[in-house]
Write an enzyme that holds these catalytic residues in place. Structure first.
Site, mmCIF file in Angstrom:
data_model
loop_
_atom_site.group_PDB
_atom_site.id
_atom_site.type_symbol
_atom_site.label_atom_id
_atom_site.label_comp_id
_atom_site.label_asym_id
_atom_site.label_seq_id
_atom_site.Cartn_x
_atom_site.Cartn_y
_atom_site.Cartn_z
ATOM 1 N N ASP A 1 8.905 -35.779 -22.433
ATOM 2 C CA ASP A 1 8.128 -36.093 -21.372
ATOM 3 C C ASP A 1 6.752 -36.628 -21.733
ATOM 4 O O ASP A 1 5.638 -37.003 -22.092
ATOM 5 C CB ASP A 1 7.054 -34.334 -21.333
ATOM 6 C CG ASP A 1 6.670 -34.622 -19.670
ATOM 7 O OD1 ASP A 1 6.952 -34.135 -18.952
ATOM 8 O OD2 ASP A 1 5.460 -34.701 -19.844
ATOM 9 N N TYR B 1 1.392 -43.110 -19.458
ATOM 10 C CA TYR B 1 0.855 -42.779 -20.998
ATOM 11 C C TYR B 1 0.851 -44.174 -21.277
ATOM 12 O O TYR B 1 0.511 -43.760 -22.742
ATOM 13 C CB TYR B 1 1.993 -41.676 -21.523
ATOM 14 C CG TYR B 1 2.062 -40.203 -20.644
ATOM 15 C CD1 TYR B 1 0.614 -39.971 -19.773
ATOM 16 C CD2 TYR B 1 2.745 -39.110 -21.059
ATOM 17 C CE1 TYR B 1 0.166 -38.844 -19.721
ATOM 18 C CE2 TYR B 1 2.959 -38.479 -19.819
ATOM 19 C CZ TYR B 1 2.057 -38.532 -19.904
ATOM 20 O OH TYR B 1 1.614 -36.956 -18.414
ATOM 21 N N LYS C 1 7.581 -40.619 -15.407
ATOM 22 C CA LYS C 1 7.089 -40.418 -13.520
ATOM 23 C C LYS C 1 6.433 -41.303 -13.277
ATOM 24 O O LYS C 1 6.120 -42.182 -13.782
ATOM 25 C CB LYS C 1 5.118 -38.990 -14.588
ATOM 26 C CG LYS C 1 5.873 -38.493 -14.885
ATOM 27 C CD LYS C 1 4.163 -36.861 -14.943
ATOM 28 C CE LYS C 1 4.639 -36.150 -16.319
ATOM 29 N NZ LYS C 1 4.488 -36.562 -17.438
ATOM 30 N N HIS D 1 4.068 -38.131 -10.271
ATOM 31 C CA HIS D 1 2.751 -37.529 -11.248
ATOM 32 C C HIS D 1 2.064 -37.190 -9.974
ATOM 33 O O HIS D 1 1.586 -35.774 -10.645
ATOM 34 C CB HIS D 1 1.794 -38.433 -12.194
ATOM 35 C CG HIS D 1 1.477 -38.636 -13.632
ATOM 36 N ND1 HIS D 1 1.877 -39.582 -14.940
ATOM 37 C CD2 HIS D 1 1.050 -37.281 -13.566
ATOM 38 C CE1 HIS D 1 0.921 -38.766 -15.645
ATOM 39 N NE2 HIS D 1 0.991 -37.702 -14.801
HETATM 40 N N1 LIG Z 1 1.480 -34.068 -14.752
HETATM 41 C C1 LIG Z 1 0.144 -33.798 -15.317
HETATM 42 O O1 LIG Z 1 -0.659 -34.685 -14.470
HETATM 43 C C2 LIG Z 1 -0.123 -33.905 -17.050
HETATM 44 C C3 LIG Z 1 -1.281 -34.121 -17.372
HETATM 45 C C4 LIG Z 1 -1.516 -33.203 -18.373
HETATM 46 C C5 LIG Z 1 -0.724 -33.469 -19.720
HETATM 47 N N2 LIG Z 1 0.888 -33.332 -19.319
HETATM 48 C C6 LIG Z 1 1.942 -33.542 -20.239
HETATM 49 O O2 LIG Z 1 2.128 -32.325 -20.824
HETATM 50 C C7 LIG Z 1 1.737 -32.630 -22.065
HETATM 51 C C8 LIG Z 1 1.662 -31.265 -23.153
HETATM 52 O O3 LIG Z 1 -0.473 -31.868 -22.411
HETATM 53 P P1 LIG Z 1 -1.706 -31.602 -23.469
HETATM 54 O O4 LIG Z 1 -1.235 -33.023 -24.128
HETATM 55 O O5 LIG Z 1 -2.589 -31.783 -22.435
HETATM 56 O O6 LIG Z 1 -1.977 -30.748 -24.273
HETATM 57 P P2 LIG Z 1 -1.459 -29.851 -25.337
HETATM 58 O O7 LIG Z 1 0.142 -30.105 -25.772
HETATM 59 O O8 LIG Z 1 -1.636 -28.460 -24.473
HETATM 60 O O9 LIG Z 1 -2.549 -30.122 -26.052
HETATM 61 C C9 LIG Z 1 -3.252 -30.967 -27.272
HETATM 62 C C10 LIG Z 1 -4.113 -30.814 -28.357
HETATM 63 O O10 LIG Z 1 -3.479 -29.363 -29.212
HETATM 64 C C11 LIG Z 1 -3.577 -29.894 -30.146
HETATM 65 N N3 LIG Z 1 -2.692 -29.307 -30.998
HETATM 66 C C12 LIG Z 1 -1.010 -29.030 -30.789
HETATM 67 N N4 LIG Z 1 -0.254 -28.649 -31.435
HETATM 68 C C13 LIG Z 1 -1.207 -27.666 -31.778
HETATM 69 C C14 LIG Z 1 -1.765 -26.857 -32.955
HETATM 70 N N5 LIG Z 1 0.350 -25.763 -32.775
HETATM 71 N N6 LIG Z 1 -2.186 -25.852 -33.207
HETATM 72 C C15 LIG Z 1 -3.090 -26.817 -32.899
HETATM 73 N N7 LIG Z 1 -2.947 -27.805 -32.719
HETATM 74 C C16 LIG Z 1 -2.053 -27.654 -32.122
HETATM 75 C C17 LIG Z 1 -3.050 -31.641 -30.191
HETATM 76 O O11 LIG Z 1 -3.725 -31.952 -31.464
HETATM 77 P P3 LIG Z 1 -2.759 -32.949 -33.008
HETATM 78 O O12 LIG Z 1 -1.949 -33.556 -31.569
HETATM 79 O O13 LIG Z 1 -3.670 -33.399 -33.791
HETATM 80 O O14 LIG Z 1 -1.829 -32.066 -33.028
HETATM 81 C C18 LIG Z 1 -4.009 -31.806 -29.352
HETATM 82 O O15 LIG Z 1 -5.167 -31.477 -29.580
HETATM 83 C C19 LIG Z 1 1.126 -33.953 -22.064
HETATM 84 O O16 LIG Z 1 1.443 -34.591 -23.424
HETATM 85 C C20 LIG Z 1 2.126 -34.548 -21.324
HETATM 86 O O17 LIG Z 1 3.497 -34.825 -21.763
HETATM 87 C C21 LIG Z 1 1.469 -34.079 -17.898
#
Ligand SMILES: NC(=O)c1ccc[n+]([C@@H]2O[C@H](COP(=O)([O-])OP(=O)(O)OC[C@H]3O[C@@H](n4cnc5c(N)ncnc54)[C@H](OP(=O)(O)O)[C@@H]3O)[C@@H](O)[C@H]2O)c1
Length: 322
Positions: A47, A52, A81, A114
């Site tokens: 994704d 990004y 996006k 997005h």
């Molecule tokens: N459409 C939109 O507007 C939008 C907005 C936000 C995000 N997104 C997409 O959604 C994806 C995921 O969301 P996100 O990046 O906000 O957050 P997320 O995946 O919910 O959380 C990432 C955080 O959790 C930690 N983490 C990951 N796996 C873990 C585990 N198994 N145990 C403990 N901690 C863990 C990571 O640290 P480490 O890296 O140190 O493991 C990081 O700090 C994004 O990368 C992006 O592609 C889209």
């Protein structure tokens, strides 16, 4: 043996992995290796987004995996996006083509609007990724309607540059509006979704329209700590929530796996991001156990309407969720 993810069928028949890898905040230095290692681990969906700032590096990771014969292009599901400053009708195709070139592929499996926010065009040579802010920390809107932008997305779909159309950060009202003008209904909606922000009504609306839902920020406040968002620091850490911990202990899984399974078991796709190889592998193994109905209800009951990814939280004066 490499892990793998089940898929869900989109309304156009295309199969989308239920578990993918999110690329937001994956650093430029590590992105190519991370993507390559994620493919080796078994991830097939990535994704990405213009915003990004790492699409070129992500593409390098993909290329390495393709060159080594680990996967074929058709095994991968590459998501990107359309950023807000490319909503003007005549900008959609050129920027999509630039993003395809950055990834080194000739189609996206899914291309997503997005945000439902149209900003003034910024040429890639001037600033890329363009972000929300213009000079003097101002935000400058474009006059383009979401309908116009959506029609430009449909043209990309007709031409085969994108194999599915997505929207993100849309509310129910906007989704009902899309239905008024779409020739091809959106195939997916990507939204913030975790136990503090369940949005069940919106999920039900998507279900009734056969639109697949992808959850982002499945770990709630976790992703926003490094952005120093006060709201995230104030919220109780989901991984340490007593209900999540006790469910995790019962299944001999980690709290992160429980949070992801809570979504996937309900047919909601997830795209966790991790910069760490062992957490990245753990996050893909989230379909091999089942929560009980009671456990799912317990997690649903944690809802508190707490949204972290609101432009207002970043000082962007556009209240799209008002
Ligand atoms: N459409 C939109 O507007 C939008 C907005 C936000 C995000 N997104 C997409 O959604 C994806 C995921 O969301 P996100 O990046 O906000 O957050 P997320 O995946 O919910 O959380 C990432 C955080 O959790 C930690 N983490 C990951 N796996 C873990 C585990 N198994 N145990 C403990 N901690 C863990 C990571 O640290 P480490 O890296 O140190 O493991 C990081 O700090 C994004 O990368 C992006 O592609 C889209």
């Amino acid at each position: 043996m490499a892990l793998s993810s089940p898929t869900i069928k989109l309304s156009n028949g295309k199969e989308m992995p239920l578990v993918g890898f999110g690329l937001w905040k994956v650093t430029n230095e590590t992105c190519a290796d991370t993507v390559y290692n994620a493919i080796k681990t078994g991830y097939r969906l990535f994704d990405g987004a213009c915003d990004y700032g790492n699409e070129t590096e992500a593409g390098q990771g993909v290329k390495r995996a393709l060159d080594e014969g680990l996967v074929k292009r058709e095994d991968l599901f590459i998501v990107s996006k359309l950023w807000n400053s490319f909503h003007d009708k005549e900008q959609v195709k050129p920027i999509c083509k630039k993003q395809l070139a950055d990834w080194g592929v000739d189609y996206f499996d899914l291309f997503i609007i997005h945000f439902p926010i149209a900003l003034k065009y910024v040429a890639p040579e001037v600033r890329y990724p363009p972000g929300f802010f213009y000079e003097d920390k101002k935000v400058e809107l474009s006059k383009t309607s979401l309908e116009t932008t959506y029609q430009a997305m449909e043209e990309l779909y007709d031409e085969g540059l994108i194999k599915a159309i997505g929207i993100s950060n849309y509310t129910g009202t906007l989704l009902l509006d899309v239905e008024r003008y779409a020739r091809h209904m959106p195939h997916t909606l990507q939204i913030e979704h975790h136990p503090y922000l369940v949005q069940q009504d919106l999920i039900d609306l998507c279900k009734s329209r056969n639109i697949a839902v992808t959850a982002y920020s499945s770990f709630g406040p976790q992703s926003f700590l490094e952005l120093n968002l006060q709201k995230a620091h104030d919220a109780p850490v989901l991984f340490e929530h007593k209900d999540i911990k006790s469910i995790a202990d019962k299944h001999n899984k980690t709290p992160a796996q429980v949070l992801l399974r809570w979504a996937t078991q309900r047919g909601i796709a997830v795209i966790p991001k991790s910069n760490n190889q062992s957490r990245l592998a753990q996050n893909l193994d989230v379909c091999s156990f089942d929560l009980t109905e009671e456990e799912i209800k317990t997690i649903n009951a944690m809802d508190r309407g707490l949204r972290f990814n609101n432009p207002l939280n970043y000082g962007v004066p556009i209240p799209i969720f008002a």
